[in-house]
Motif scaffolding. Structure first.
Motif, PDB file in Angstrom:
ATOM      1  N   ASP A  51     -36.171 132.816  82.213  1.00  0.00           N
ATOM      2  CA  ASP A  51     -36.341 132.679  80.772  1.00  0.00           C
ATOM      3  C   ASP A  51     -35.166 133.300  80.016  1.00  0.00           C
ATOM      4  O   ASP A  51     -34.581 132.690  79.119  1.00  0.00           O
ATOM      5  CB  ASP A  51     -37.658 133.345  80.353  1.00  0.00           C
ATOM      6  N   CYS A  56     -31.643 131.384  81.147  1.00  0.00           N
ATOM      7  CA  CYS A  56     -31.775 129.960  81.481  1.00  0.00           C
ATOM      8  C   CYS A  56     -30.472 129.182  81.275  1.00  0.00           C
ATOM      9  O   CYS A  56     -30.147 128.295  82.073  1.00  0.00           O
ATOM     10  CB  CYS A  56     -32.930 129.325  80.716  1.00  0.00           C
ATOM     11  N   ASP A  57     -29.720 129.508  80.226  1.00  0.00           N
ATOM     12  CA  ASP A  57     -28.466 128.778  79.986  1.00  0.00           C
ATOM     13  C   ASP A  57     -27.477 129.000  81.126  1.00  0.00           C
ATOM     14  O   ASP A  57     -26.803 128.071  81.570  1.00  0.00           O
ATOM     15  CB  ASP A  57     -27.843 129.219  78.654  1.00  0.00           C
ATOM     16  N   VAL A 109     -28.594 127.296  84.694  1.00  0.00           N
ATOM     17  CA  VAL A 109     -28.523 125.843  84.875  1.00  0.00           C
ATOM     18  C   VAL A 109     -27.550 125.493  86.000  1.00  0.00           C
ATOM     19  O   VAL A 109     -27.767 124.543  86.759  1.00  0.00           O
ATOM     20  CB  VAL A 109     -28.096 125.160  83.553  1.00  0.00           C
ATOM     21  N   VAL A 148     -35.417 126.684  82.983  1.00  0.00           N
ATOM     22  CA  VAL A 148     -34.048 126.264  83.292  1.00  0.00           C
ATOM     23  C   VAL A 148     -33.904 124.751  83.179  1.00  0.00           C
ATOM     24  O   VAL A 148     -32.919 124.249  82.617  1.00  0.00           O
ATOM     25  CB  VAL A 148     -33.636 126.755  84.692  1.00  0.00           C
ATOM     26  N   ASP A 173     -35.434 122.748  81.272  1.00  0.00           N
ATOM     27  CA  ASP A 173     -35.411 122.354  79.861  1.00  0.00           C
ATOM     28  C   ASP A 173     -34.042 122.559  79.225  1.00  0.00           C
ATOM     29  O   ASP A 173     -33.762 122.001  78.166  1.00  0.00           O
ATOM     30  CB  ASP A 173     -36.478 123.139  79.082  1.00  0.00           C
ATOM     31  N   LYS A 174     -33.184 123.332  79.865  1.00  0.00           N
ATOM     32  CA  LYS A 174     -31.843 123.593  79.341  1.00  0.00           C
ATOM     33  C   LYS A 174     -30.773 122.719  79.992  1.00  0.00           C
ATOM     34  O   LYS A 174     -29.589 122.824  79.644  1.00  0.00           O
ATOM     35  CB  LYS A 174     -31.474 125.068  79.541  1.00  0.00           C
ATOM     36  N   GLN A 175     -31.169 121.886  80.948  1.00  0.00           N
ATOM     37  CA  GLN A 175     -30.191 120.996  81.560  1.00  0.00           C
ATOM     38  C   GLN A 175     -29.607 120.062  80.501  1.00  0.00           C
ATOM     39  O   GLN A 175     -30.313 119.589  79.604  1.00  0.00           O
ATOM     40  CB  GLN A 175     -30.827 120.198  82.696  1.00  0.00           C
ATOM     41  N   GLU A 176     -28.318 119.776  80.623  1.00  0.00           N
ATOM     42  CA  GLU A 176     -27.596 119.089  79.552  1.00  0.00           C
ATOM     43  C   GLU A 176     -28.036 117.644  79.354  1.00  0.00           C
ATOM     44  O   GLU A 176     -28.242 117.197  78.230  1.00  0.00           O
ATOM     45  CB  GLU A 176     -26.088 119.149  79.831  1.00  0.00           C
ATOM     46  N   LYS A 213     -32.681 116.266  83.636  1.00  0.00           N
ATOM     47  CA  LYS A 213     -34.038 116.761  83.365  1.00  0.00           C
ATOM     48  C   LYS A 213     -35.069 115.860  84.026  1.00  0.00           C
ATOM     49  O   LYS A 213     -36.025 116.319  84.663  1.00  0.00           O
ATOM     50  CB  LYS A 213     -34.303 116.819  81.856  1.00  0.00           C
ATOM     51  N   ASP A 215     -38.654 118.373  75.632  1.00  0.00           N
ATOM     52  CA  ASP A 215     -37.920 117.138  75.363  1.00  0.00           C
ATOM     53  C   ASP A 215     -38.931 116.029  75.059  1.00  0.00           C
ATOM     54  O   ASP A 215     -39.676 115.591  75.939  1.00  0.00           O
ATOM     55  CB  ASP A 215     -37.055 116.768  76.576  1.00  0.00           C
TER      56      ASP A 215
END
Length: 200
Positions: free
Chosen positions: A29, A32-33, A36, A80, A82-85, A90, A136
């Motif tokens: 959490d 997470c950025d 990734v 993590v 949810d932070k995929q580009e 995702k 998303d």
């Protein structure tokens, strides 16, 4: 990555496993950025957790995780994901997680395996956790389209178990909250028609 390795190894310690699962979630959490870039390693941990849960005979090398611990690890992974580009990444990550859930769940729903309430409850809670943590909107709409009939079947087969029914309804609640009711009119119409029948 070194910290994650340390936490992951602690999942095999009966005394440390619950704390390690919580730590795993909070590290994912908070970072997470950054994490990734380590998605493959994170999925290795998740896959190991799921694999160990399916084993019947414990051994000294087995993870010592309870149902709540599995959810903690899953939530960490989802932070993590949810932070995929890209949407495609995702989507692929969620499909990988869903496959691990649906493989043991579907035989219980289609009648080829006897329903096991405890096992089904954990699997349904994992589904609920996905909808709770993925933000998303487009991806959640896809998930609802794919899984709504499965959730409907779960209510039919497992709805007599109150906890299982709660997890199914929780998954739908979180999914509709993220996707927006205006984009899920056909699903809502189906739910309004069928859910009362499952509890009659």
């Amino acid at each position: 990555a070194t910290l994650l390795s340390f936490i992951s190894s602690a999942l095999y310690d009966a005394n440390a496993a619950p704390a390690a699962a919580v730590a795993f979630k909070h590290v994912c959490d908070s970072c997470c950025d950054y994490l990734v870039a380590f998605t493959d390693q994170l999925f290795s941990v998740y896959n190991a957790v799921i694999s160990e849960q399916s084993k019947v005979s414990p051994n000294s090398n087995q993870m010592n995780l309870g149902a709540e611990d599995v959810i903690e690890v899953l939530e960490g992974i989802l932070f993590v994901v949810d932070k995929q580009e890209s949407f495609e990444k995702k989507q692929a990550s969620i499909q990988s997680i869903l496959q691990q859930i649906m493989q043991p769940l579907q035989p219980m729903l289609n009648g080829s395996a006897a329903p096991e309430d405890a096992k089904a409850l954990l699997l349904l809670e994992q589904l609920e956790t996905i909808f709770k943590n993925i933000k998303d909107k487009q991806l959640v709409m896809q998930l609802l389209d794919y899984i709504s009939s499965i959730l409907d079947r779960a209510l039919e087969v497992l709805g007599s178990n109150v906890e299982c029914a709660e997890k199914v309804c929780g998954a739908l609640k979180y999914g509709l909250k993220t996707s927006g009711t205006s984009t899920a009119q056909s699903l809502l119409q189906h739910l309004f028609t069928n859910i009362p029948l499952r509890f009659s």
